[in-house]
Design a protein around this motif. Structure first.
Motif, mmCIF file in Angstrom:
data_model
loop_
_atom_site.group_PDB
_atom_site.id
_atom_site.type_symbol
_atom_site.label_atom_id
_atom_site.label_comp_id
_atom_site.label_asym_id
_atom_site.label_seq_id
_atom_site.Cartn_x
_atom_site.Cartn_y
_atom_site.Cartn_z
ATOM 1 N N THR A 80 6.134 -0.279 84.263
ATOM 2 C CA THR A 80 6.618 -0.575 82.777
ATOM 3 C C THR A 80 5.933 0.286 81.781
ATOM 4 O OG1 THR A 80 6.787 -3.265 83.215
ATOM 5 C CG2 THR A 80 6.525 -2.260 81.119
ATOM 6 N N LYS B 268 1.151 -3.076 85.943
ATOM 7 C CA LYS B 268 2.046 -2.593 84.690
ATOM 8 C C LYS B 268 2.332 -1.086 84.705
ATOM 9 C CE LYS B 268 1.012 -4.305 80.570
ATOM 10 N NZ LYS B 268 0.235 -4.396 79.527
ATOM 11 N N SER C 260 12.858 0.048 84.085
ATOM 12 C CA SER C 260 11.497 -0.570 84.099
ATOM 13 C C SER C 260 11.799 -2.138 84.372
ATOM 14 C CB SER C 260 10.627 -0.186 82.907
ATOM 15 O OG SER C 260 11.332 -1.116 81.951
ATOM 16 N N LYS D 240 10.855 -4.859 88.203
ATOM 17 C CA LYS D 240 9.862 -5.920 88.304
ATOM 18 C C LYS D 240 10.861 -6.778 89.374
ATOM 19 C CE LYS D 240 8.468 -5.778 83.618
ATOM 20 N NZ LYS D 240 8.644 -6.615 82.380
#
Length: 413
Positions: A139, A136, A286, A290
């Protein structure tokens, strides 16, 4: 901020708080310095140069003390109190900026405020490993910058009322500035409280008998070993160049526009637009992180900044400054957030403070080489555009070094 834990949100709030200060550094603070400098009959060329020298001096100081403090805070129980002290120094110095009437004293207090801000970020960035997981990090780091850009607009807009309309509400320019500095200092402080109440240091080194002495020994050992960690070593060098260019643009934008004689209100509003544009684009990158490699996204950001720096060379109109502000906003949050999370992934977590101390040398707190070169070349040639031209070179060097670093297999312990 859906799907983020409370601790991750509290960590992000510090970005919201300290970003208020750095927005002032890019906008209102250089305008007030210009006011004090004009009262002392400094030329536009000298004004821009001295502002650049102050930014460079700040970075030099942080470069000396940053790795030392970063190593010390890796010791169990040290990170939170030293982070708090740095934050308090920054907040109080920001509030005190309205006191001096001399441009020299003003710059001295500004340097202290910037040192407090910059050192607090060493510890704050290293907290990223304690508050979230590796999956994470992109993010959370991106949300920090995104909400920092958006949240900092709140005290900034309130400050603009006093800075732009001080006369209409019966205030002097100096009182209007004092209120702006006080509001942003209070915002910075109160946004920090949730993190201070809830943060716990997870990765640390047990407290030795002589923690400061042992910290120096660890730092010396790391400096000897880091050249063997080729991915980290090359990334730091590349980061030094390209982020130096980014922070040079941030530090010098308003000063450059003011020196060119562009409308003050237009400059402030344009840079407010930068913050508003930066918010959705930081979130957008962000999301992209992914689906695509962080390295690829950083490459794109560096190329975009190279184009921005080249465009700035010929800038002399208000609409061009607006276009520049929008373009900077598109990539500013992304390149900062992705660089921070990328570095966090390739370093040993138990040495996060130590490594982020080295990370900060490379330009997190302020630009160094870029601002110095802009100041020196501007004074030597007498042309501000020639000084700005050097920024594009920093991005080109950083790009090629980062390409080389990203091809090396991760050697994280």
């Amino acid at each position: 901020m859906n799907k983020l834990t409370k601790l991750e949100k509290f960590w992000i709030l510090y970005d919201v708080g300290n970003s208020a200060f750095i927005l002032l550094v890019a906008t209102i603070i250089p305008i007030y310095f210009n006011h004090l400098a004009s009262l002392a009959h400094l030329s536009e060329v000298d004004y821009l140069a001295y502002w650049g020298y102050a930014a460079s001096f700040t970075t030099a100081i942080v470069a000396i003390i940053g790795p030392i403090l970063g190593t010390i805070v890796d010791t169990k129980g040290f990170k939170k109190p030293i982070f708090t002290l740095s934050m308090i120094i920054g907040v109080l110095s920001l509030a005190a900026l309205s006191i001096p009437k001399s441009w020299i004293v003003f710059l001295a207090i500004f340097v202290i405020a910037k040192i407090g801000y910059s050192t607090s970020l060493i510890f704050y960035d290293s907290m990223l490993l304690d508050v979230t997981t590796s999956e994470k990090m992109d993010t959370v780091s991106s949300h920090g910058y995104a909400w920092g850009y958006l949240g900092s607009c709140i005290p900034f807009i309130i400050s603009l009322v006093f800075v732009l309309f001080y006369d209409s509400i019966g205030l002097s320019f100096e009182i209007g500035m004092a209120l702006a500095f006080g509001i942003n200092a209070a915002w910075w402080f109160f946004m920090t409280i949730p993190l201070l109440k809830n943060y716990q240091q997870i990765y640390y080194i047990e407290k030795p008998q002589h923690p400061i002495k042992e910290s120096f020994l660890r730092l010396g050992q790391t400096l000897k070993e880091i050249s063997k960690e080729r991915k980290v070593f090359l990334f730091l060098i590349s980061f030094f160049f390209y982020i130096d260019g980014v922070y040079t643009i941030i530090d010098m934008a308003t000063a450059y526009g003011s020196a060119l004689g562009l409308n003050t209100e237009g400059l402030l509003i344009a840079l407010l637009v930068t913050q508003l544009v930066a918010f959705p684009f930081a979130i957008f990158f962000s999301i992209l992180s992914k689906k695509y490699k962080t390295e690829s996204l950083i490459h794109i950001c560096i190329i975009a900044y190279t184009c921005i720096a080249i465009f700035a060379i010929q800038l002399d109109k208000q609409w061009e400054f607006w276009l520049l502000a929008i373009c900077v906003g598109m990539f500013q949050g992304a390149i900062q957030a992705l660089s921070r999370s990328y570095f966090a992934k390739i370093i040993p977590p138990q040495k996060s403070g130590e490594y982020f101390g080295l990370f900060d040398i490379c330009g997190k707190g302020a630009s160094f080489m870029g601002t110095t070169l802009v100041g020196v070349i501007t004074q030597i040639t007498g042309h501000m555009n020639f000084g700005v031209a050097v920024i594009s070179v920093l991005f080109v060097i950083g790009y090629f070094l980062f390409r080389k670093a990203s091809r090396i297999e991760n050697d994280k312990d």
